[in-house]
Motif scaffolding. Structure first.
Motif, PDB file in Angstrom:
ATOM      1  N   CYS A 199       0.842  -1.210   0.000  1.00 12.89           N
ATOM      2  CA  CYS A 199       0.000   0.000   0.000  1.00 12.89           C
ATOM      3  C   CYS A 199       0.871   1.250   0.000  1.00 12.89           C
ATOM      4  O   CYS A 199       0.639   2.189  -0.768  1.00 12.89           O
ATOM      5  CB  CYS A 199      -0.893   0.031   1.241  1.00 12.89           C
ATOM      6  SG  CYS A 199      -2.154  -1.242   1.264  1.00 12.89           S
ATOM      7  N   LEU A 245       1.579   4.306  -3.012  1.00 13.63           N
ATOM      8  CA  LEU A 245       1.207   5.694  -2.753  1.00 13.63           C
ATOM      9  C   LEU A 245       2.418   6.595  -2.519  1.00 13.63           C
ATOM     10  O   LEU A 245       2.268   7.775  -2.217  1.00 13.63           O
ATOM     11  CB  LEU A 245       0.288   5.762  -1.519  1.00 13.63           C
ATOM     12  CG  LEU A 245      -1.020   5.001  -1.640  1.00 13.63           C
ATOM     13  CD1 LEU A 245      -1.795   5.069  -0.331  1.00 13.63           C
ATOM     14  CD2 LEU A 245      -1.869   5.552  -2.772  1.00 13.63           C
ATOM     15  N   ARG A 283       4.907   7.846  -4.469  1.00 13.12           N
ATOM     16  CA  ARG A 283       5.165   8.993  -5.333  1.00 13.12           C
ATOM     17  C   ARG A 283       3.923   9.847  -5.430  1.00 13.12           C
ATOM     18  O   ARG A 283       2.822   9.335  -5.619  1.00 13.12           O
ATOM     19  CB  ARG A 283       5.581   8.519  -6.734  1.00 13.12           C
ATOM     20  CG  ARG A 283       7.083   8.658  -6.919  1.00 13.12           C
ATOM     21  CD  ARG A 283       7.475   8.399  -8.328  1.00 13.12           C
ATOM     22  NE  ARG A 283       7.869   7.011  -8.530  1.00 13.12           N
ATOM     23  CZ  ARG A 283       8.203   6.524  -9.731  1.00 13.12           C
ATOM     24  NH1 ARG A 283       8.133   7.291 -10.803  1.00 13.12           N
ATOM     25  NH2 ARG A 283       8.573   5.279  -9.843  1.00 13.12           N
ATOM     26  N   ARG A 323      -5.167   6.871   0.532  1.00 12.42           N
ATOM     27  CA  ARG A 323      -4.509   6.802   1.834  1.00 12.42           C
ATOM     28  C   ARG A 323      -5.545   6.835   2.949  1.00 12.42           C
ATOM     29  O   ARG A 323      -5.476   6.070   3.905  1.00 12.42           O
ATOM     30  CB  ARG A 323      -3.531   7.977   1.973  1.00 12.42           C
ATOM     31  CG  ARG A 323      -2.606   7.829   3.174  1.00 12.42           C
ATOM     32  CD  ARG A 323      -1.684   9.014   3.296  1.00 12.42           C
ATOM     33  NE  ARG A 323      -2.447  10.256   3.468  1.00 12.42           N
ATOM     34  CZ  ARG A 323      -1.905  11.461   3.568  1.00 12.42           C
ATOM     35  NH1 ARG A 323      -0.594  11.593   3.502  1.00 12.42           N
ATOM     36  NH2 ARG A 323      -2.655  12.528   3.721  1.00 12.42           N
ATOM     37  N   ASP A 352      -1.747   2.100  10.427  1.00 10.87           N
ATOM     38  CA  ASP A 352      -0.592   2.679  11.115  1.00 10.87           C
ATOM     39  C   ASP A 352       0.707   2.240  10.454  1.00 10.87           C
ATOM     40  O   ASP A 352       1.590   3.051  10.183  1.00 10.87           O
ATOM     41  CB  ASP A 352      -0.579   2.241  12.586  1.00 10.87           C
ATOM     42  CG  ASP A 352      -1.632   2.976  13.399  1.00 10.87           C
ATOM     43  OD1 ASP A 352      -2.157   3.994  12.901  1.00 10.87           O
ATOM     44  OD2 ASP A 352      -1.935   2.524  14.512  1.00 10.87           O
ATOM     45  N   LEU A 356       1.309   3.995   7.143  1.00  5.86           N
ATOM     46  CA  LEU A 356       1.784   5.371   7.286  1.00  5.86           C
ATOM     47  C   LEU A 356       3.262   5.408   7.659  1.00  5.86           C
ATOM     48  O   LEU A 356       4.020   6.244   7.172  1.00  5.86           O
ATOM     49  CB  LEU A 356       0.970   6.111   8.346  1.00  5.86           C
ATOM     50  CG  LEU A 356      -0.464   6.473   7.987  1.00  5.86           C
ATOM     51  CD1 LEU A 356      -1.058   7.344   9.079  1.00  5.86           C
ATOM     52  CD2 LEU A 356      -0.516   7.206   6.649  1.00  5.86           C
ATOM     53  N   ILE A 357       3.669   4.468   8.520  1.00  2.00           N
ATOM     54  CA  ILE A 357       5.070   4.435   8.936  1.00  2.00           C
ATOM     55  C   ILE A 357       5.965   4.091   7.751  1.00  2.00           C
ATOM     56  O   ILE A 357       7.001   4.709   7.522  1.00  2.00           O
ATOM     57  CB  ILE A 357       5.240   3.442  10.111  1.00  2.00           C
ATOM     58  CG1 ILE A 357       4.540   4.003  11.359  1.00  2.00           C
ATOM     59  CG2 ILE A 357       6.709   3.190  10.405  1.00  2.00           C
ATOM     60  CD1 ILE A 357       4.412   3.015  12.499  1.00  2.00           C
ATOM     61  N   ALA A 412       6.154   7.083   5.325  1.00  2.00           N
ATOM     62  CA  ALA A 412       7.120   8.097   5.757  1.00  2.00           C
ATOM     63  C   ALA A 412       8.542   7.645   5.439  1.00  2.00           C
ATOM     64  O   ALA A 412       9.378   8.436   4.999  1.00  2.00           O
ATOM     65  CB  ALA A 412       6.960   8.363   7.253  1.00  2.00           C
TER      66      ALA A 412
END
Lengths: 271, 288
Positions: free
Chosen positions: B76, B80, B82, B91, B154, B157-158, B161
């Motif tokens: 996932c 996402l 780029r 997202r 979660d 997202l980590i 980043a």
């Protein structure tokens, strides 16, 4: 071109997988009882009365009030107690700071199981069982995760700005309240939102300390309802209660998306 | 500034630690004095069949569940990473399930997967027979893995980043070397996000060991009260077993179980940190 199509099909497929369970939850929550007991996927009419029926079946209103009380107190407690401690660990110099910080971090490794067997006796001797006190009072004394998260945030604040305030004669307390807190608002918001989310959904603690019907939080009430209606096949009621339980969080998320994303990213970036 | 934390630490952490450690060597019930029995609780623990069952379930969830969860979260994030139009919507969609509290997602997936639920209806549509998720010991844990994977926001997202932080120049250099998509993933992306992966594996392992909510909701739905018979035994987690002993009043034994949990957590953490250099690519050095 082909790649773009492939990428989008994978994304759409994933999106469906992630969204479908929530859609089924919504559909089931307005499914008439006669249909709820069958394999029907789509309600023949929208039975909104499921929502009033679930309030009749269990004291959902009381659960909401109890849960809101717990959330309000734990969020207040966490912010009030962790902000000064995080400040002491980030912008104050004192002997033993590093050692004490390691101590804070190491308590994060301690499973809740080690603590609650003994905490339970303390709270029961204080006569706090079936009240929200065992869930709320400890948050007024700080928790390692929030302290850690806030410290990470405070460390990104420029020390010069703080020093400038000190040169102007500000006490450490007013440096904290007038300089650090306003600048660190996103970090404090993240900690508050995480604490709210945790308290709203927490099952383990409330399940241990609350047993009286009137004292339950939403999470415990939902699990009890789910178990109780299983035989009657009234999954439409469980799903209606679930929607009541989850919807406020979705609303908060849509308003505070940035806070969530930055907060989560911060927890993962530095282990 | 530290005063509240110090008081809280002593009352709610330090004292309970000492107390529960002492109790773990005793027969203890609330309202009665603890009676010292040395290592008996721990010996009993090691010879306990239910404990073996719970630990086997935990290992299954760690070995089968965690790679699936981490793999899909990485996929996932990679899709996402780029900046492109529409990413924000995806997202949000991918993330939303992870704000659903665990007991709610447990109740939801119990409803989705149970006999006659939406998933079995979908199987019917394709003329296939749905597995009996909760009645069949072989399918109970896959059901648990499914809920856990649904809530991977979660993690995503980590990873996201971590991916955004990878310098583009590395990919450009790989392009110059004629690296394909897979080679770039294997030799640039994977090493560069290995610190993130390491962190997620470590917290994931600890999370699996402490997992409770969804397995508890599932097993309550299957049969109230019992924990260790089949099929609910295939859902038994270590934390569920510990709580059962606590609620049955075997406080000393529950304390011993809690300390074993701590020791396992501690050993995993130390072992992973000690071997960190083998798992994690550090910034300097070559990329291959």
């Amino acid at each position: 071109m082909l790649l773009t199509i492939a990428r989008h099909s994978v994304l759409i497929g994933l999106a469906v997988m992630f969204a479908l369970p929530l859609l089924f939850m919504l559909l089931q929550s307005v499914m008439p009882l006669t249909q709820a007991k069958t394999t029907a996927l789509w309600p023949e009419h929208l039975e909104w009365s499921n929502y009033t029926r679930v309030f009749d079946r269990i004291p959902l209103g009381t659960y909401i009030v109890n849960t809101l009380k717990v959330c309000a107190l734990t969020v207040t407690g966490t912010v009030l107690s962790c902000v000064p401690v995080a400040y002491a660990f980030s912008h104050l110099q004192w002997r033993g700071r590093k050692a004490v910080f390691v101590l804070v971090l190491s308590t994060m490794m301690l499973p809740f199981q080690v603590l609650f067997v003994s905490q339970y006796q303390i709270f029961s001797e204080l006569g706090w069982l079936n009240t929200i006190l065992p869930l709320t009072v400890p948050t007024f004394f700080g928790d390692a995760f929030s302290i850690f998260l806030l410290r990470q945030f405070f460390l990104t604040l420029p020390a010069e700005t703080l020093d400038a305030a000190r040169v102007d004669g500000a006490s450490e307390f007013s440096v904290l309240t007038r300089v650090v807190v306003p600048m660190a608002r996103p970090g404090i918001m993240a900690v508050a939102v995480f604490q709210f989310l945790f308290s709203w959904g927490d099952f383990f603690g409330p399940n241990i300390y609350l047993s009286d019907e009137r004292s339950l939080t939403l999470a415990v009430g939902l699990v009890r309802l789910n178990t109780a209606v299983e035989r009657l096949g009234e999954s439409n009621l469980t799903m209606a209660a679930s929607v009541v339980f989850v919807l406020p969080l979705l609303v908060i998320f849509f308003f505070a998306q940035k806070v969530f994303i930055e907060g989560v990213t911060l927890t993962g970036s530095k282990g | 500034m530290l005063a509240p934390w110090i008081i809280g630490f002593c009352v709610f952490t330090l004292y309970p630690i000492v107390n529960s450690l002492y109790w773990s060597f005793t027969v203890k019930r609330y309202g009665t004095a603890a009676r010292w029995i040395g290592l008996k609780n721990y010996e009993l623990l090691l010879s306990n069949d239910d404990l073996g069952k719970a630990l086997r379930n935990t290992v299954y969830l760690a070995i089968v569940g965690m790679p699936i969860r981490i793999g899909i979260a990485m996929l996932c994030a990679a899709l996402l990473a780029r900046p492109r139009r529409g990413n924000g919507v995806y997202r949000t969609l991918f993330y939303v399930p992870s704000i659903v509290p665990a007991v709610a997602s447990g109740a939801l997936f119990y409803f989705l997967l149970k006999k006659g639920g939406p998933v079995s209806s979908l199987f019917d549509l394709f003329g296939a027979e749905a597995p009996l998720w909760f009645a069949d010991p072989a399918w109970a844990k896959p059901a648990l893995i499914m809920v856990g994977t649904w809530a991977l926001g979660d993690l995503m997202l980590i990873f996201l980043a971590g991916l955004v932080d990878i310098p583009r120049s590395l990919y450009e250099a790989a392009d110059l070397d004629g690296a394909g998509r897979w080679a770039k993933f294997r030799h640039v992306t994977l090493p560069m996000i290995s610190p993130v992966t390491f962190f997620t594996v470590l917290t994931g392992l600890i999370g699996v060991l402490q997992s409770f909510d969804q397995a508890f909701v599932f097993s309550q739905g299957v049969r109230r009260g019992r924990l260790t018979g089949e099929p609910e035994g295939s859902l038994l987690t270590y934390a569920m077993l510990q709580l059962r002993h606590f609620q049955d009043g075997r406080i000393g034994f529950a304390a011993a179980m809690a300390w074993v949990m701590f020791v396992i957590t501690f050993v995993i953490t130390i072992a992973m940190l000690a071997t960190r250099r083998r798992w994690v690519h550090t910034a300097s050095g070559d990329l291959a």
